[in-house]
Design a protein around this motif. Structure first.
Motif, PDB file in Angstrom:
ATOM      1  N   ALA A 110      -6.784  -5.087  -3.433  1.00  0.00           N
ATOM      2  CA  ALA A 110      -8.096  -5.892  -3.190  1.00  0.00           C
ATOM      3  C   ALA A 110      -8.483  -6.509  -4.689  1.00  0.00           C
ATOM      4  N   ALA A 111      -8.401  -5.692  -5.685  1.00  0.00           N
ATOM      5  CA  ALA A 111      -8.915  -6.109  -6.879  1.00  0.00           C
ATOM      6  C   ALA A 111      -7.816  -7.417  -7.370  1.00  0.00           C
ATOM      7  N   LYS A 143      -7.747   4.520  -2.845  1.00  0.00           N
ATOM      8  CA  LYS A 143      -7.100   3.840  -4.191  1.00  0.00           C
ATOM      9  C   LYS A 143      -6.299   2.730  -4.290  1.00  0.00           C
ATOM     10  N   ALA A 144      -5.376   2.979  -3.142  1.00  0.00           N
ATOM     11  CA  ALA A 144      -4.293   1.888  -3.080  1.00  0.00           C
ATOM     12  C   ALA A 144      -4.905   0.478  -2.549  1.00  0.00           C
ATOM     13  N   LEU A 177       0.817  -1.160  -0.289  1.00  0.00           N
ATOM     14  CA  LEU A 177      -0.127   0.063  -0.026  1.00  0.00           C
ATOM     15  C   LEU A 177       0.809   1.146   0.228  1.00  0.00           C
ATOM     16  N   ASP A 178       1.911   1.100   0.779  1.00  0.00           N
ATOM     17  CA  ASP A 178       2.771   2.458   0.814  1.00  0.00           C
ATOM     18  C   ASP A 178       3.464   2.786  -0.645  1.00  0.00           C
ATOM     19  N   GLU A 179       3.848   1.600  -1.106  1.00  0.00           N
ATOM     20  CA  GLU A 179       4.431   1.927  -2.540  1.00  0.00           C
ATOM     21  C   GLU A 179       3.566   2.377  -3.585  1.00  0.00           C
ATOM     22  N   LEU A 180       2.136   2.051  -3.476  1.00  0.00           N
ATOM     23  CA  LEU A 180       1.299   2.729  -4.366  1.00  0.00           C
ATOM     24  C   LEU A 180       1.018   3.916  -4.012  1.00  0.00           C
ATOM     25  N   PHE A 218       2.712   7.371  -5.599  1.00  0.00           N
ATOM     26  CA  PHE A 218       2.176   7.908  -6.984  1.00  0.00           C
ATOM     27  C   PHE A 218       1.205   9.071  -6.566  1.00  0.00           C
ATOM     28  N   HIS A 219       1.431  10.328  -7.144  1.00  0.00           N
ATOM     29  CA  HIS A 219       0.616  11.551  -6.972  1.00  0.00           C
ATOM     30  C   HIS A 219      -0.858  11.003  -7.607  1.00  0.00           C
ATOM     31  N   GLY A 220      -1.743  11.261  -6.738  1.00  0.00           N
ATOM     32  CA  GLY A 220      -3.305  10.936  -6.968  1.00  0.00           C
ATOM     33  C   GLY A 220      -3.650   9.704  -6.591  1.00  0.00           C
TER      34      GLY A 220
END
Length: 240
Positions: A100-101, A94-95, A81-84, A87-89
């Motif tokens: 989950a998907a 969203k992470a 989650l921290d890696e995602l 990204f700006h935005g």
């Protein structure tokens, strides 16, 4: 002389496209128009993310994320989650959605293939529908839907009636089967009276549906009448 009055036409504001981006950057609409297989990996991720940021469309953001993981969904699935969130935005919500998907996709691959029951004769079809129709005290009309290899892809109740009969509406029958991409259908209804004798109306509607199915390349293979623990096949009786 009065001062001249100048009238200015104010153009109505034009509707902006969703988030101000072109139609190509609206993957949800593309999925609706063209189906899920028409979307790229980035467009599928864009649907999960939902929105981009100022100056960057959601699809562009998704492409940037994928590029950072070698355009590999497997690599992206291992991201924390921290890696995602770097990204700006991309924030917490969203992470989490992306993670989950992709985890659902991973678990789906781990599931063993569930083999579809294959219909080779009327008895095979009866065994599937017998628990549904055998003990009813009213009539119901059902269809069993098959794929091109005679594998069962679903069943659906078309109508429920009284002790003396029920309705077999061709429009509902074929609409239901077409929505499931069925290649073949088998018709079913029960006789609460216990009689296995097909009525003249049973034979007439079966032949009508068989002919209608031919025009749609959606073929009616049989019509089974169920009474208690027994059945009669109109195909076996050469009544179709």
């Amino acid at each position: 002389m009065a001062d001249p009055v100048f009238l200015f036409m104010v153009k109505p504001k034009q509707k902006r496209r969703i988030q101000g981006f072109a139609l190509d950057d609206q993957p949800r609409e593309k999925l609706i128009r063209e189906g899920r297989r028409s979307l790229s990996d980035a467009e599928l991720i864009a649907i999960l993310i939902g929105s981009g940021s100022e100056g960057e469309s959601v699809v562009a953001l998704s492409r940037r994320i994928l590029a950072d993981y070698n355009h590999s969904l497997s690599d992206l699935g291992r991201a924390s989650l921290d890696e995602l969130k770097k990204f700006h935005g991309i924030g917490d919500a969203k992470a989490v959605t992306i993670t989950a998907a992709l985890e659902i996709g991973r678990r789906r691959k781990e599931e063993p293939d569930q083999k579809k029951p294959v219909i080779t004769c009327a008895k095979d079809a009866f065994e599937i529908m017998h628990p549904v129709l055998s003990d009813l005290n009213h009539e119901e009309f059902w269809i069993l839907m098959l794929d091109a290899a005679n594998g069962v892809i679903g069943k659906a109740m078309i109508s429920k009636g009284g002790r003396a009969g029920t309705i077999a509406d061709p429009k509902i029958i074929f609409k239901t089967a077409l929505e499931r991409n069925a290649a073949y259908i088998i018709l079913f209804h029960n006789h609460p009276s216990g009689s296995l004798n097909p009525s003249d109306e049973d034979i007439r509607i079966t032949r009508k549906l068989t002919e209608a199915g031919k025009t749609l390349d959606l073929f009616v293979l049989d019509h089974l009448i169920v009474a208690g623990g027994s059945y009669v096949s109109l195909a076996d009786e050469a009544l179709i």
